[in-house]
Design an enzyme around this catalytic site. Structure first.
Site, PDB file in Angstrom:
ATOM      1  N   LYS A 188     146.505  56.433 118.155  1.00  0.00           N
ATOM      2  CA  LYS A 188     145.651  56.076 119.298  1.00  0.00           C
ATOM      3  C   LYS A 188     144.187  56.146 118.856  1.00  0.00           C
ATOM      4  O   LYS A 188     143.662  57.228 118.613  1.00  0.00           O
ATOM      5  CB  LYS A 188     145.856  57.042 120.465  1.00  0.00           C
ATOM      6  CG  LYS A 188     145.213  56.497 121.744  1.00  0.00           C
ATOM      7  CD  LYS A 188     145.036  57.533 122.822  1.00  0.00           C
ATOM      8  CE  LYS A 188     143.780  58.330 122.691  1.00  0.00           C
ATOM      9  NZ  LYS A 188     142.525  57.542 122.722  1.00  0.00           N
ATOM     10  N   GLU A 211     127.855  72.307 119.440  1.00  0.00           N
ATOM     11  CA  GLU A 211     127.773  71.053 118.688  1.00  0.00           C
ATOM     12  C   GLU A 211     127.076  69.981 119.542  1.00  0.00           C
ATOM     13  O   GLU A 211     127.530  69.662 120.634  1.00  0.00           O
ATOM     14  CB  GLU A 211     129.188  70.582 118.337  1.00  0.00           C
ATOM     15  CG  GLU A 211     129.203  69.381 117.440  1.00  0.00           C
ATOM     16  CD  GLU A 211     130.615  68.905 117.128  1.00  0.00           C
ATOM     17  OE1 GLU A 211     131.448  68.848 118.045  1.00  0.00           O
ATOM     18  OE2 GLU A 211     130.865  68.579 115.956  1.00  0.00           O
ATOM     19  N   CYS A 244     131.252  65.424 112.302  1.00  0.00           N
ATOM     20  CA  CYS A 244     131.701  66.807 112.506  1.00  0.00           C
ATOM     21  C   CYS A 244     131.141  67.720 111.420  1.00  0.00           C
ATOM     22  O   CYS A 244     130.915  68.898 111.644  1.00  0.00           O
ATOM     23  CB  CYS A 244     133.212  66.844 112.494  1.00  0.00           C
ATOM     24  SG  CYS A 244     133.873  66.025 111.041  1.00  0.00           S
TER      25      CYS A 244
HETATM   26  P1  NAD Z   1     137.306  63.807 122.023  1.00  0.00           P
HETATM   27  O1  NAD Z   1     138.061  65.059 121.799  1.00  0.00           O
HETATM   28  O2  NAD Z   1     136.743  63.555 123.353  1.00  0.00           O
HETATM   29  O3  NAD Z   1     138.225  62.546 121.727  1.00  0.00           O
HETATM   30  C1  NAD Z   1     138.917  62.392 120.512  1.00  0.00           C
HETATM   31  C2  NAD Z   1     140.180  61.611 120.773  1.00  0.00           C
HETATM   32  O4  NAD Z   1     141.026  62.376 121.617  1.00  0.00           O
HETATM   33  C3  NAD Z   1     139.964  60.273 121.498  1.00  0.00           C
HETATM   34  O5  NAD Z   1     140.864  59.321 120.957  1.00  0.00           O
HETATM   35  C4  NAD Z   1     140.334  60.602 122.932  1.00  0.00           C
HETATM   36  O6  NAD Z   1     140.789  59.493 123.657  1.00  0.00           O
HETATM   37  C5  NAD Z   1     141.458  61.600 122.720  1.00  0.00           C
HETATM   38  N1  NAD Z   1     141.717  62.485 123.851  1.00  0.00           N
HETATM   39  C6  NAD Z   1     140.854  62.909 124.809  1.00  0.00           C
HETATM   40  N2  NAD Z   1     141.492  63.713 125.688  1.00  0.00           N
HETATM   41  C7  NAD Z   1     142.770  63.822 125.275  1.00  0.00           C
HETATM   42  C8  NAD Z   1     143.911  64.530 125.756  1.00  0.00           C
HETATM   43  N3  NAD Z   1     143.871  65.286 126.843  1.00  0.00           N
HETATM   44  N4  NAD Z   1     145.062  64.430 125.063  1.00  0.00           N
HETATM   45  C9  NAD Z   1     145.130  63.675 123.952  1.00  0.00           C
HETATM   46  N5  NAD Z   1     144.086  62.976 123.452  1.00  0.00           N
HETATM   47  C10 NAD Z   1     142.923  63.045 124.101  1.00  0.00           C
HETATM   48  O7  NAD Z   1     136.232  63.774 120.880  1.00  0.00           O
HETATM   49  P2  NAD Z   1     135.144  62.665 120.664  1.00  0.00           P
HETATM   50  O8  NAD Z   1     134.023  62.954 121.556  1.00  0.00           O
HETATM   51  O9  NAD Z   1     135.762  61.316 120.704  1.00  0.00           O
HETATM   52  O10 NAD Z   1     134.762  62.911 119.137  1.00  0.00           O
HETATM   53  C11 NAD Z   1     133.755  63.764 118.768  1.00  0.00           C
HETATM   54  C12 NAD Z   1     134.331  65.094 118.321  1.00  0.00           C
HETATM   55  O11 NAD Z   1     135.183  64.918 117.212  1.00  0.00           O
HETATM   56  C13 NAD Z   1     133.265  66.054 117.861  1.00  0.00           C
HETATM   57  O12 NAD Z   1     133.489  67.330 118.381  1.00  0.00           O
HETATM   58  C14 NAD Z   1     133.447  66.085 116.358  1.00  0.00           C
HETATM   59  O13 NAD Z   1     132.990  67.226 115.724  1.00  0.00           O
HETATM   60  C15 NAD Z   1     134.900  65.905 116.221  1.00  0.00           C
HETATM   61  N6  NAD Z   1     135.215  65.427 114.892  1.00  0.00           N
HETATM   62  C16 NAD Z   1     135.847  66.267 114.018  1.00  0.00           C
HETATM   63  C17 NAD Z   1     136.133  65.833 112.738  1.00  0.00           C
HETATM   64  C18 NAD Z   1     136.810  66.721 111.723  1.00  0.00           C
HETATM   65  O14 NAD Z   1     137.335  66.201 110.751  1.00  0.00           O
HETATM   66  N7  NAD Z   1     136.849  68.017 111.905  1.00  0.00           N
HETATM   67  C19 NAD Z   1     135.770  64.557 112.341  1.00  0.00           C
HETATM   68  C20 NAD Z   1     135.114  63.760 113.261  1.00  0.00           C
HETATM   69  C21 NAD Z   1     134.859  64.195 114.544  1.00  0.00           C
END
Ligand code: NAD
Length: 487
Positions: free
Chosen positions: A172, A381, A281
């Site tokens: 997804k 963050e 991240c």
């Molecule tokens: P997010 O958690 O809002 O969304 C990430 C994904 O999760 C999206 O595809 C979203 O649709 C999905 N999602 C949201 N709610 C969900 C649920 N209840 N169940 C299942 N899936 C769900 O994060 P974001 O705002 O899209 O991304 C930014 C975040 O990602 C930041 O905190 C960043 O640090 C983190 N990040 C981490 C890494 C790493 O490798 N550690 C890499 C990139 C980004």
């Protein structure tokens, strides 16, 4: 441009008939509308993946790998299209997409294509008369959820090792940025990946994502996103005790010691926080600078921040594009306000640029704020072009500041002292440490965090372990009665 779900080798509309508008963050114009996957679509995709699994998992691993190698070639052949799609959908400047996103995506598929027939089991020396061999089996159908900050690259980080290991996928993409993942699915179809092996369900997190996380037939969920969503994934995974791999948020410390090469530290630290508008991240979002060098460092760093060229991501001269959504721009600007409320000193930025040609876009100026280590903006963050600056007197204090957050993902340090560098690398609470550099990644090197940055690793042999499980097979070679039954 593909805008439908990809299930069982075909692009088709969603069962619910809903759509999601996809916007260009440069001017918030609509690029297209995509079909919105809902829970029933996820169920269909899982069925397709289950049906494809026996043949895919037992395919000659070299043949599986060869398909990934062909995909890497196809990505390079279609580089210009992928660069434009990624830049339009996310706001990544084309110069970055050309230098990094697309080559790294191809490199990742190539690396794991090569890995497919080289990831070995082992043969522990056991009792005389027995052979025990341990083979690594794929876990089955894996659910993969990716965020919007590096949609193309993270699609490859998720897909490539899972497929090399023989798993089938339901992925997804983030609702904001589905376009390059759908294009990769199309390229997979073109190079001959069998139907059902890869399925793409672009939908919202609380519907499609939540269904993936709870689905009883998904053996493992690999998630990259925020720590808050990571917690929900863990809760949802409890039903069938699926394996979980979490790549979550970070608040990377970037320490500049008094013996640092300041010129290198300034350039490297700007890259650490401002690349991709700080939406990384692993971003070096907390500068921790020795008090003797802080004036000199900030003089150069602030000048550099102010010289970054903001503009249309499609313009090859642009160094910083817009943030990926209006909502996220507002969130980052909110933190600029919090910094001021907490008594932080904004050294530059702290607002949207006031140039007319950028007014419709989701821009935030490169922002540098002097803040205390305990301030909200030094702890939470922000995920934007926003860096805090704090000073230290000695190594112990630098380490205490570095380790004084709940996260532990990327970290960096700038020093000429070898012994200090290795001691700090040992003691920093982080999954990755860069010495006299920042944000270097390679498909062979493990990527992931500790603490509330998650668990499990992407990349290298580590991720192949994540996508496989060991099966221990005992062979009684002499066909004798096992020793404990002897009378
Ligand atoms: P997010 O958690 O809002 O969304 C990430 C994904 O999760 C999206 O595809 C979203 O649709 C999905 N999602 C949201 N709610 C969900 C649920 N209840 N169940 C299942 N899936 C769900 O994060 P974001 O705002 O899209 O991304 C930014 C975040 O990602 C930041 O905190 C960043 O640090 C983190 N990040 C981490 C890494 C790493 O490798 N550690 C890499 C990139 C980004």
């Amino acid at each position: 441009m593909q805008t439908q779900l990809f299930i069982n080798g075909e692009f088709a509309p969603s069962s619910g008939g809903g759509i999601i508008p996809v916007l260009n963050p440069f001017d918030n114009s609509e690029i297209c509308q995509i079909s919105e996957a809902v829970a029933e679509d996820v169920d269909r995709a899982v069925e397709a993946a289950k049906a494809a699994f026996p043949a895919w998992s037992r395919m000659d691993p070299s043949a599986r790998g060869w398909l990934l190698l062909k995909l890497a070639d196809a990505i390079e052949e279609n580089a210009e299209e992928l660069i434009t799609l990624e830049a339009t959908d996310t706001g990544h400047p084309v110069r970055d997409a050309r230098k990094l996103d697309v080559p790294r995506t191809a490199a990742c598929f190539r690396y794991f294509g090569g890995m497919a027939d080289k990831f070995e089991g082992f043969l522990p020396p056991v009792y005389p008369g027995f052979i025990n061999y341990v083979q690594r089996e794929p876990v089955g159908v894996v659910g993969q959820i990716v965020p919007w900050n590096f949609p193309l690259m993270f699609t490859s980080w998720k897909m490539a090792p899972a497929l090399a290991a023989g798993n089938c996928i339901v992925i997804k993409p983030a609702e904001l940025t589905p376009l390059t993942t759908l294009r990769i699915a199309e390229l997979m179809q073109e190079v001959g990946v069998p139907a059902g092996v890869v399925n793409v369900v672009p939908g919202y997190g609380h519907t499609a994502g939540a269904r993936l996380a709870e689905h009883p037939d998904i053996a493992k969920i690999a998630f990259t996103g925020s720590t808050a969503t990571g917690r929900r994934i863990v809760e949802a995974s409890a039903g069938n005790l699926k394996k979980v791999q979490l790549e979550l948020g970070g608040k990377g410390p970037n320490i500049v010691f008094e013996d640092a090469n300041i010129r290198a530290a300034i350039g490297g630290s700007a890259w650490a926080i401002f690349h991709n508008q700080g939406q990384a991240c692993i971003a070096g979002s907390r500068l921790v600078i020795h008090e003797d060098r802080v004036d000199e460092f900030l003089d150069g760093f602030v000048k550099l921040a102010e010289s970054i060229r903001l503009g249309n991501p499609l313009d090859p001269e642009t160094e910083m594009g817009p943030l990926t959504s209006k909502q996220h721009q507002e969130r980052v600007l909110h933190f600029c306000g919090v910094a001021k409320d907490e008594g932080g000193e904004v050294l530059t930025g702290g607002k949207a640029p006031d140039r007319d040609e950028l007014a419709k876009g989701c821009f935030v100026e490169p922002t540098v704020v002097a803040a205390k280590p305990t301030d909200t903006v030094s702890q939470e963050e922000v995920f934007g072009p926003f860096v805090t600056v704090t000073t230290f007197k000695d190594d112990d204090e630098a380490l205490a500041i570095a380790n004084g957050v709940k996260y532990g993902l990327g970290s960096g340090l700038w020093t000429q002292n070898l012994s200090r560098a290795h001691k700090m690398a040992r003691d920093i609470h982080a999954g990755m440490v860069w010495i006299n550099s920042y944000k270097v990644v390679h498909p062979g090197s493990p990527f992931g965090g500790v603490g509330e940055s998650g668990y499990g690793r992407e990349m290298g042999f580590e991720v192949m372990r994540e996508y496989t499980q060991p099966k221990s097979v005992w062979v009684n070679v002499d066909a004798q009665v096992p020793p404990h039954y002897e009378r």
